[in-house]
Design a protein around this motif. Structure first.
Motif, PDB file in Angstrom:
ATOM      1  N   MET A 164      11.727  -4.246  -4.072  1.00 13.22           N
ATOM      2  CA  MET A 164      10.609  -3.545  -4.693  1.00 13.22           C
ATOM      3  C   MET A 164      10.351  -3.996  -6.129  1.00 13.22           C
ATOM      4  O   MET A 164       9.509  -3.432  -6.814  1.00 13.22           O
ATOM      5  N   ASP A 190       9.683  -0.955   4.641  1.00 12.71           N
ATOM      6  CA  ASP A 190       8.362  -1.366   5.117  1.00 12.71           C
ATOM      7  C   ASP A 190       7.420  -0.175   5.227  1.00 12.71           C
ATOM      8  O   ASP A 190       6.228  -0.261   4.875  1.00 12.71           O
ATOM      9  N   TRP A 192       6.436   0.858   1.706  1.00 14.11           N
ATOM     10  CA  TRP A 192       5.504  -0.124   1.137  1.00 14.11           C
ATOM     11  C   TRP A 192       4.118   0.021   1.752  1.00 14.11           C
ATOM     12  O   TRP A 192       3.108  -0.045   1.044  1.00 14.11           O
ATOM     13  N   ARG A 194       2.515   2.625  -1.217  1.00 10.23           N
ATOM     14  CA  ARG A 194       2.477   1.675  -2.336  1.00 10.23           C
ATOM     15  C   ARG A 194       1.394   2.009  -3.351  1.00 10.23           C
ATOM     16  O   ARG A 194       1.485   1.592  -4.502  1.00 10.23           O
ATOM     17  N   PRO A 209       8.495  -5.660   2.620  1.00  9.79           N
ATOM     18  CA  PRO A 209       9.862  -5.958   2.180  1.00  9.79           C
ATOM     19  C   PRO A 209      10.685  -6.712   3.214  1.00  9.79           C
ATOM     20  O   PRO A 209      11.516  -7.556   2.855  1.00  9.79           O
TER      21      PRO A 209
END
Length: 423
Positions: free
Chosen positions: A284, A314, A317, A321, A334
């Protein structure tokens, strides 16, 4: 004491188990490493061995607390590293191979009481032969796993000299011509100064070194996090030279535990936790986007935990995000970043090997942890055969040696080129 390998013969039609390249073993530094290399004016404060009694020693809540006695005091006698105000004894946990599990206690020892392969190159090679090991990457003992001993000491000028002296010993002697290319160098850096760290990476890369020790969670050492820009000079040097950032469990000087009075067995069960936290940090951080050649590895972290963390990373993200602080710097899932940049290392992880497809064959490395109490020596071949028996021979070859050869820039025969060319 166990002294000989006891492996079962493989089935007659099975291919031979590959010669192991261990990416996590350890060296116990000989007493003269720093005394032979520091300027004379520093030798009385630099690392040196003193034989002295032990007054008391505890290891609770992940914290190791020994107290050295004075001459004439009662207590077991051991060899202690003395450096400025630090007194650190050699213990049976530093070098436990050859002893029955129930004989391994937290006790001080002398050099005469440890297996010589812990500190002697010829004896190490002999013990590697017993264990079906061809080559090994070795982390330090007295400096601790990423050299944080020198970071914590007050005199940074002396600390830098100690780092360089260790690296010279590691490259020129431990991994020198006598090692026949079978010992792979792992230098330290001055963690307190990323610019000096970058210079040390380049100095060692120029003599063929392709790995460097680092902390899995630098803020635990009072250093900047990987999310900051502070480490960029160091990371740029690793990216430029193809130097792998090698992080061992405990390289943040804070082993996972649950309470101040938790027995060591609690921390030993969850040792992977720091690697888990660290890997999420790196995935990250955006560093793999900025430094596309950068690669990191987690020594002794095992691998069974990796699939779920990648799945969760994942999801976070993808779904979070926008507010999670990563949209502007992490542009791929990721799990994709992991595949190209992160390597998990194990010595005994049947669960992880059953879930290898969720980790990636190319992201897994084998290790033996010699001479620590967790080591599979002298049965690392047997352990590998039992846990990898369901895998295709080419997959076993990659895990046991092929991935290490590619990652660490070894010869096709699995040797460190620096020593091979020197000899």
């Amino acid at each position: 004491m166990e002294t000989m390998e006891s492996t079962q013969d493989a089935a007659p039609d099975a291919p031979p188990f590959p010669r192991i390249i261990s990416v996590d073993d350890h060296t116990v530094e000989p007493p003269d490493v720093w005394q032979d290399r520091l300027p004379a004016k520093y030798r009385d404060r630099g690392p040196r061995i003193v034989r002295a009694p032990l007054k008391e020693m505890t290891f609770l809540g992940g914290k190791f607390a020994p107290v050295m006695g004075e001459k004439g005091d009662e207590g077991p006698i051991g060899d202690w590293w003395v450096y400025e105000d630090l007194h650190r004894p050699l213990t049976r946990l530093d070098t436990a191979v050859g002893y029955d599990r129930d004989e391994i206690k937290l006790e001080v020892i002398t050099y005469e009481q440890m297996r010589r392969g812990s500190f002697s190159v010829p004896d190490r090679l002999a013990d590697m032969d017993v264990n079906h090991v061809q080559s090994a990457l070795c982390f330090p003992t007295f400096p601790r796993f990423c050299g944080q001993t020198f970071t914590e000491a007050p005199d940074r000028d002396l600390g830098l000299l100690c780092v360089r002296a260790y690296n010279d010993w590691m490259v020129d002697e431990w991994c020198g011509p006598d090692a026949q290319g079978r010992l792979i160098p792992l230098p330290l850096i001055p963690l307190w100064d990323p610019v000096l760290a970058a210079a040390e990476v380049r100095r060692n890369a120029a003599r063929g070194v392709r790995a460097v020790a680092f902390s899995e969670i630098p803020p635990y050492l009072g250093l900047p996090s990987i999310h900051s820009d502070d480490w960029d000079p160091f990371l740029a040097a690793c990216d430029e030279t193809g130097t792998v950032v090698a992080m061992h469990i405990g390289s943040s000087s804070r082993m996972p535990s649950t309470s101040a009075d938790a027995p060591p067995a609690v921390g030993s069960t969850v040792t992977f936790a720091n690697c888990c936290f660290s890997m999420v940090d790196w995935l990250m951080s955006g560093k793999f986007e900025r430094f596309p050649n950068l690669k990191v590895m987690y020594a002794e972290g095992q691998i069974g935990w990796i699939p779920y963390i990648l799945e969760r990373a994942d999801v976070v993200w993808e779904e979070n995000r926008g507010w999670g602080g990563v949209a502007d710097k992490v542009h791929r899932p990721p799990s994709e970043l992991f595949a190209g940049h992160v390597f998990g290392c194990f010595f005994d992880d049947a669960f992880g090997l059953r879930n290898l497809d969720a980790i990636g064959v190319g992201n897994v490395l084998y290790e033996t942890d010699y001479p620590h109490s967790d080591s599979t020596w002298p049965k690392s071949r047997q352990v590998g055969e039992e846990q990898m028996g369901h895998l295709a021979p080419d997959v076993v070859e990659r895990i046991v040696r092929g991935n290490a050869i590619e990652l660490l820039g070894l010869t096709e025969d699995g040797l460190w080129p620096g020593a091979v060319s020197a000899s």
